[in-house]
Design an enzyme around this catalytic site. Sequence first.
Site, PDB file in Angstrom:
ATOM      1  N   HIS A  44     -30.435 -14.658  18.210  1.00 41.98           N
ATOM      2  CA  HIS A  44     -31.886 -14.738  18.330  1.00 41.98           C
ATOM      3  C   HIS A  44     -32.317 -16.170  18.089  1.00 41.98           C
ATOM      4  O   HIS A  44     -31.821 -16.840  17.176  1.00 41.98           O
ATOM      5  CB  HIS A  44     -32.556 -13.832  17.297  1.00 41.98           C
ATOM      6  N   CYS A  89     -33.605 -17.007  22.658  1.00 41.06           N
ATOM      7  CA  CYS A  89     -34.985 -17.239  23.073  1.00 41.06           C
ATOM      8  C   CYS A  89     -35.383 -18.671  22.723  1.00 41.06           C
ATOM      9  O   CYS A  89     -34.953 -19.212  21.699  1.00 41.06           O
ATOM     10  CB  CYS A  89     -35.927 -16.266  22.375  1.00 41.06           C
TER      11      CYS A  89
END
Length: 479
Positions: free
Chosen positions: A164, A207
């Site tokens: 992430h 991301c």
Amino acid sequence: MLLASLQVTMILITRPRYVLLFLTLLSLTSISPSSSKVEDISNGTRWAVLIAGSRGYDNYRHQADVCHAYQILKKGGLKDENIIVFMYDDIAFNPKNPRLGVIINKPDGNDVYQGVPKDYTGKDINTHNFYAVLLGNISALTGGSGKVLNSGPNDRVFIYYADHGSPGMVGMPIEGDYVYAKDLIDVLKKKHDAKGYKSMVFYMEACESGSLFEGLLPNNISIYATTAANSKESSWGFYCPGDFPSPPPGYDVCLGDLYSISWLEDCDKHDLSKETLAKQYEVVRRRTANGYLDSSHVMQFGNKRQSEDFIFTYMGTNPENDNYTYFKYTASPTTSRPRVVSQRNADLLHLRYKFDNAPNGSDVKLEAQKQLIDEISRRKKVDYNIKQIGKLLFGYDKSSEVMKNVRTPGEPLVDDWDCFKMLVKTYEKHCGFLSSYGRKHTRAIANMCNTGVTPEQMAAACVQTCHMNPLSLNSLAIP
């Protein structure tokens, strides 16, 4: 044959000007068509560092991506002593895993877990050890196998990180432990200054992964990097439940990530001594951007001239692919494009899928409902916190404009990285650790630094917001 050899020898002795021509012709006939193979093997060693920075069964895909990468490198000829793997290792034998001891990276895929080295697992996956490994600093390690990136000036290095991300950082499994962009680039610069590699390739799945390199990675330290997304957008989970193609029955998680499976599956098929990094970048870019209903922009940073290197230079190649004919990827028609899932919502999808598929009235369904409500509650709370802190710092009218500002392409996220790290710590001290979802707000925190907010001002706003939070989410219901 002997007479011919003697004649050639006499010509070379009596006519020295033919020596250079003879040696040139000899080299052309003795080197295989893929001369890069000979040069690479003779001049240095290939090294790789693979990192899955998450934990938890709902993050199955990150460890699956990393395990798949290991298998490609192993088939490509890299030795285990030169492949360093970071992964929490809580997936393969997790009770929720339908196939204990097995990890797959696509619905009909083979086991990618078998044989993967467990160099750094559990609490040994942390920023401190990651930087120590990159710098080859054995004495700084605090656990793990002790294997480090002991590469030298003739060696090629490949780094792959799946996790992430958020503006300016990627995560580690332990709460509050982050790889900040500026710190990572500083470590890479130190490695370069120490002549720790000839050239390096860095693939980043996360991301806002572009923010790890944008405005920070120089083009003169022999590093070529590609990222799953630019600095302001999500990357995407793939092979997710409820979509096509879906995981096999029993799986309620995404098996891979779109950017990652794009380069991994490309490597599975091709002779990498004939495919350049630039060609793979185009394949991955097209598949990630054009093939699905949601997409991201795969980016390049650093020394882009290195993109003309053959992938073989860094990853080797599987001999079984030597005769494979390269084909150009083309997107499928719009009506048949599969869906993908935002990395930040993959855990929410996992929980929703568990709830929807549990028997009505069962304890399993009630527990799944509670987990889902709790996650939605946490998300709403952090959204509220950041919004309220912004209003206290900038006023109601200006808050949204300041917090959502995106800097000009090519600029780094923030000017003062120490301020950025301090404000993140200040928020977490008073309002709790930022989850993979909550970290989407780190751009807002960076913008606080860019407008001159001090740690004292941030602390006061956090105390007023998080110690007196009026938001009540007890009434949440799942339709």
